[in-house]
Design a protein around this motif. Sequence first.
Motif, short mmCIF file in Angstrom:
data_model
loop_
_atom_site.label_atom_id
_atom_site.label_comp_id
_atom_site.label_asym_id
_atom_site.label_seq_id
_atom_site.Cartn_x
_atom_site.Cartn_y
_atom_site.Cartn_z
N GLU A 29 -20.72 50.07 43.00
CA GLU A 29 -22.18 50.20 42.86
C GLU A 29 -22.42 47.95 42.28
N THR A 32 -21.68 46.17 45.61
CA THR A 32 -22.89 45.79 45.89
C THR A 32 -23.99 44.46 45.65
N TYR A 33 -23.96 44.73 44.82
CA TYR A 33 -25.68 44.35 43.68
C TYR A 33 -25.25 42.90 43.68
N ARG A 35 -22.69 41.70 46.18
CA ARG A 35 -23.10 40.63 47.48
C ARG A 35 -24.25 39.94 47.88
N ASP A 36 -25.44 41.64 47.69
CA ASP A 36 -26.60 40.81 47.74
C ASP A 36 -27.21 40.50 47.04
N SER A 58 -25.45 36.14 35.79
CA SER A 58 -26.47 36.91 35.56
C SER A 58 -26.87 38.34 35.18
N PHE A 59 -25.46 38.85 35.54
CA PHE A 59 -24.93 39.86 34.91
C PHE A 59 -24.73 40.20 33.48
N MET A 69 -22.36 50.23 30.02
CA MET A 69 -22.02 51.69 30.96
C MET A 69 -21.22 52.89 30.42
N TYR B 31 -32.76 50.94 45.38
CA TYR B 31 -31.50 51.23 44.76
C TYR B 31 -31.69 49.84 43.28
N GLY B 32 -30.52 50.02 43.02
CA GLY B 32 -30.25 48.55 41.71
C GLY B 32 -31.03 47.51 41.60
N TYR B 33 -30.24 46.52 42.65
CA TYR B 33 -31.21 45.26 43.06
C TYR B 33 -32.66 44.99 43.39
N LYS B 37 -35.83 43.35 42.07
CA LYS B 37 -36.82 42.95 42.65
C LYS B 37 -38.27 43.23 42.38
N LYS B 50 -32.62 42.12 33.46
CA LYS B 50 -30.92 41.68 33.29
C LYS B 50 -30.35 42.93 34.22
N GLU B 51 -29.82 42.28 35.14
CA GLU B 51 -29.35 43.19 35.76
C GLU B 51 -28.32 44.31 34.66
N TYR B 55 -28.46 48.38 35.40
CA TYR B 55 -27.43 49.20 36.35
C TYR B 55 -27.42 50.93 34.99
N ARG B 80 -24.47 51.45 49.85
CA ARG B 80 -26.05 51.18 48.94
C ARG B 80 -25.87 52.31 48.35
N ARG B 81 -26.00 52.16 46.97
CA ARG B 81 -26.60 53.84 46.29
C ARG B 81 -27.75 53.74 45.35
#
Lengths: 338, 116
Positions: A29, A32-33, A35-36, A58-59, A69, B31-33, B37, B50-51, B55, B80-81
Amino acid sequence: MLPEIRSYLDEVRSHLHLDPATEMQIVREVYTYFRDSVDELQANGLSESEATKAAIESFGRPRVVARRMYEARSKGSEIEAAISCLPHLIIAGLFISQLWRNPFWASIAFVSIVCVTLYGWWRGKPSWLYPWVGYSLLPLLIGGYAAAPVLGQAASSLFWGSGSFPSVWALLLVLALIGSSLWIIVSTTIRVVRRDWILASLMLVPLPIVGAWLLDLEQAGGVFQGATASVHQLDMSMALAFITLGVASATFVRLRQRVLKVGALLMVCTIAAAAIGHSFWGDYGFFGLLATSLLMLVFLLSPALIEAKIGHGEQSGEAWWESSMRWEEALVGHDRPV
Amino acid sequence: MKDKPSKYVPELLRGSTDTLLLFLIQERHAYGYQLIKEIGRRSHGYFQFKEGTVYPALHRLENEGLLEGEWQELPNGQVRRYYRITEKGKYALRGKMATWRDFTSAVNLVFRPVEA
């Protein structure tokens, strides 16, 4: 995948300490973040390396992300806490009722525990499983204890010439039994340590208590001696110790923060060991109490040393990524139960 | 003199993250992203999540049974989840929104100038 992202995700994974399926979900997951995020930043004019750096920054720091997590995923439900407490209560019940002397009921209890363990292992090793695994290993310890006199007899005959040497077949059988028991205990411990050393400590905690109990009974005339008043007293102490371990297990499952889990486990189990030592050996003074507590503490912390040596995860980094990539296809449409 | 745009205090947002996420996911699976946004867009950039916070929050809500995550494949082959709200999540959201409305009403009442 860019090496910076791969390295970031590897570090997150190495600090997650969750079951493999959940770890894979989380890493995929986060991937995928990235990647986007990298795609969008590149569309806004950044180069690939600038976009990657910005997305990673940023993460947040991987250790902090992994800790959050872990805290999000590690808290079990009340039902899971009750299930993790149950094997301790079953064994406590055997001692309170003194049914551990009855081969039928003792066998029923252990077979049930082994069946639940196998089911939990097959269902993805949820966190309630580990106390059950610990008790499933007990018959191996007890088997080793029961077989030890044959080894003693052989050693006595060989080195001091006293008594008769046992038959070669009996000796080979005993060596095979002890060897395979040790192998099962060590390999299971290593597999659990690869996920999380705290779970290995939780799993192994009944073993020294039962080991001390067997030694104490041996000094009092053996496990199968008649039920004397002192043995009844021991049974009650053992039952109390297992109930305490049950409370520790349930608390462990319900806590969210890792540091609290470690603290609760170490504190409760060390107190239980000290209390058991006091019950077995009477008033053995402050230093005796201190020594028992320290021994238990060292025993409970030893899986952490093993983890530092062998690392985290059942697969190496490369093998894990390969299986993770293959798993992407399987993920779609069928989320694995966690 | 024109007021400066205010900056929110993270402590104020902390208790509301779950409500915002549950609300958006109730509207449609996301999904998260996309959620990060969307919150930024709807708040005109006021909230910048913040990401590394969103998540874990999604996973915590899923662990508590308020959300369900499912991997879905897009036409371009990417996966994607996506999260969707559960019945338990809808019930929890109603409670959180009622609490939030009562809280803001009470704050507004206190902020109202006292009539002479």
